[in-house]
Motif scaffolding. Structure first.
Motif, PDB file in Angstrom:
ATOM      1  N   GLY A   1      -7.357  -0.705  -1.243  1.00  0.00           N
ATOM      2  CA  GLY A   1      -7.237  -0.955  -2.560  1.00  0.00           C
ATOM      3  C   GLY A   1      -8.211  -0.289  -3.473  1.00  0.00           C
ATOM      4  N   LEU A   2      -8.881   0.898  -2.950  1.00  0.00           N
ATOM      5  CA  LEU A   2      -9.872   1.368  -3.820  1.00  0.00           C
ATOM      6  C   LEU A   2      -9.320   3.139  -3.916  1.00  0.00           C
ATOM      7  CD1 LEU A   2     -13.044   0.069  -2.826  1.00  0.00           C
ATOM      8  CD2 LEU A   2     -11.843  -0.505  -4.929  1.00  0.00           C
TER       9      LEU A   2
ATOM     10  N   THR B   1       0.803  -1.088   0.072  1.00  0.00           N
ATOM     11  CA  THR B   1      -0.017   0.103   0.065  1.00  0.00           C
ATOM     12  C   THR B   1       0.715   1.268   0.121  1.00  0.00           C
ATOM     13  OG1 THR B   1      -0.099   0.077   2.605  1.00  0.00           O
ATOM     14  CG2 THR B   1      -2.021  -1.013   1.025  1.00  0.00           C
ATOM     15  N   ASN B   2       2.195   1.101   0.219  1.00  0.00           N
ATOM     16  CA  ASN B   2       3.188   2.149   0.392  1.00  0.00           C
ATOM     17  C   ASN B   2       4.296   2.374  -0.615  1.00  0.00           C
ATOM     18  OD1 ASN B   2       2.169   3.953   2.870  1.00  0.00           O
ATOM     19  ND2 ASN B   2       2.101   1.755   3.527  1.00  0.00           N
TER      20      ASN B   2
ATOM     21  N   ASP C   1     -13.208   1.486 -13.172  1.00  0.00           N
ATOM     22  CA  ASP C   1     -13.133   2.877 -13.860  1.00  0.00           C
ATOM     23  C   ASP C   1     -12.494   3.764 -12.516  1.00  0.00           C
ATOM     24  OD1 ASP C   1     -14.379   2.281 -16.037  1.00  0.00           O
ATOM     25  OD2 ASP C   1     -16.407   2.673 -15.254  1.00  0.00           O
ATOM     26  N   VAL C   2     -11.767   4.627 -12.830  1.00  0.00           N
ATOM     27  CA  VAL C   2     -11.123   5.690 -11.924  1.00  0.00           C
ATOM     28  C   VAL C   2     -11.398   7.055 -12.085  1.00  0.00           C
ATOM     29  CG1 VAL C   2      -8.830   6.381 -10.920  1.00  0.00           C
ATOM     30  CG2 VAL C   2      -9.295   4.150 -11.997  1.00  0.00           C
ATOM     31  N   ILE C   3     -11.932   7.859 -10.818  1.00  0.00           N
ATOM     32  CA  ILE C   3     -11.938   9.224 -10.806  1.00  0.00           C
ATOM     33  C   ILE C   3     -10.882   9.802 -10.206  1.00  0.00           C
ATOM     34  CG2 ILE C   3     -13.750   9.328  -9.062  1.00  0.00           C
ATOM     35  CD1 ILE C   3     -15.211  11.603 -10.633  1.00  0.00           C
TER      36      ILE C   3
ATOM     37  N   ILE D   1     -13.993   3.249  -9.054  1.00  0.00           N
ATOM     38  CA  ILE D   1     -15.386   3.265  -9.116  1.00  0.00           C
ATOM     39  C   ILE D   1     -15.967   1.969  -9.990  1.00  0.00           C
ATOM     40  CG2 ILE D   1     -15.887   5.710  -8.446  1.00  0.00           C
ATOM     41  CD1 ILE D   1     -16.242   6.326 -11.307  1.00  0.00           C
ATOM     42  N   LEU D   2     -17.151   1.853  -9.758  1.00  0.00           N
ATOM     43  CA  LEU D   2     -17.659   0.435 -10.858  1.00  0.00           C
ATOM     44  C   LEU D   2     -16.720  -0.607 -11.032  1.00  0.00           C
ATOM     45  CD1 LEU D   2     -19.549   2.972 -13.430  1.00  0.00           C
ATOM     46  CD2 LEU D   2     -20.554   1.839 -11.329  1.00  0.00           C
TER      47      LEU D   2
END
Length: 196
Positions: free
Chosen positions: A135-136, A111-112, A162-164, A158-159
């Motif tokens: 993880g998101l 994670t780092n 997909d990434v915002i 998301i979904l």
């Protein structure tokens, strides 16, 4: 031999355009051709088109040739273990501007990670830390030593992948929002950018 084709489109106040890429996997080596047109409406003029050709062996080297500028860029990668942590090193050289850079990424854990870049000769130096939460969600502050400024970005999956992403640069005062969308068939990637 496997082939892949991708297109990315976007617009902002500085430029708008479409990027097209064709990649061929030939054993251990990948051959790629990319073209960019900055003018979508009205058709691009010949000087507006760009074309780059590259040969890549993933994890070892990349050689890019910029056709309009007749410029070659070499990039060499290696991986070493430091205190049981993975350190990825990348050295790049751009011939036309005689520019050299060294990038290093230290994978602290899943994670780092810590990333640094130094321009040999120019003195450009940036340090970025990346933290992935659950993880998101990813937080990435980046410090530019020469400009004494911070860039901060936060992205959220998301979904179905997909990434915002929202980002802000303290020196440029640019606030932006980016959506990386794979499309309805989940077989492509589209990038939509908006700047404030």
């Amino acid at each position: 031999m496997n082939a892949a084709i991708s297109f990315t489109g976007g617009s902002n106040t500085a430029k708008e355009g479409v990027v097209g890429t064709v990649a061929l996997n030939a054993g251990d080596v990948r051959l790629r051709a990319s073209t960019t047109t900055p003018a979508v409406l009205g058709g691009p003029g010949l000087p507006d088109l760009s074309l780059s050709l590259s040969v890549e062996k993933p994890g070892a080297f990349v050689i890019d040739y910029d056709v309009p500028n007749q410029d070659v860029r070499f990039q060499f990668m290696n991986r070493v273990n430091v205190l049981n942590k993975q350190l990825n090193l990348t050295y790049s050289h751009t011939m036309a501007v005689n520019q050299n850079a060294l990038d290093a990424t230290l994978l602290i854990d899943s994670t780092n990670k810590l990333w640094g870049s130094y321009g040999l000769g120019s003195g450009d130096c940036k340090v970025k830390y990346s933290y992935v939460q659950g993880g998101l969600r990813t937080f990435e502050p980046c410090y530019d030593v020469i400009k004494n400024s911070w860039d901060i970005s936060v992205s959220q999956r998301i979904l179905d992948g997909d990434v915002i992403r929202a980002f802000y640069g303290t020196s440029s005062k640019v606030l932006g929002l980016e959506l990386l969308w794979q499309g309805l068939n989940r077989d492509g990637r589209f990038k939509v950018l908006n700047y404030a």
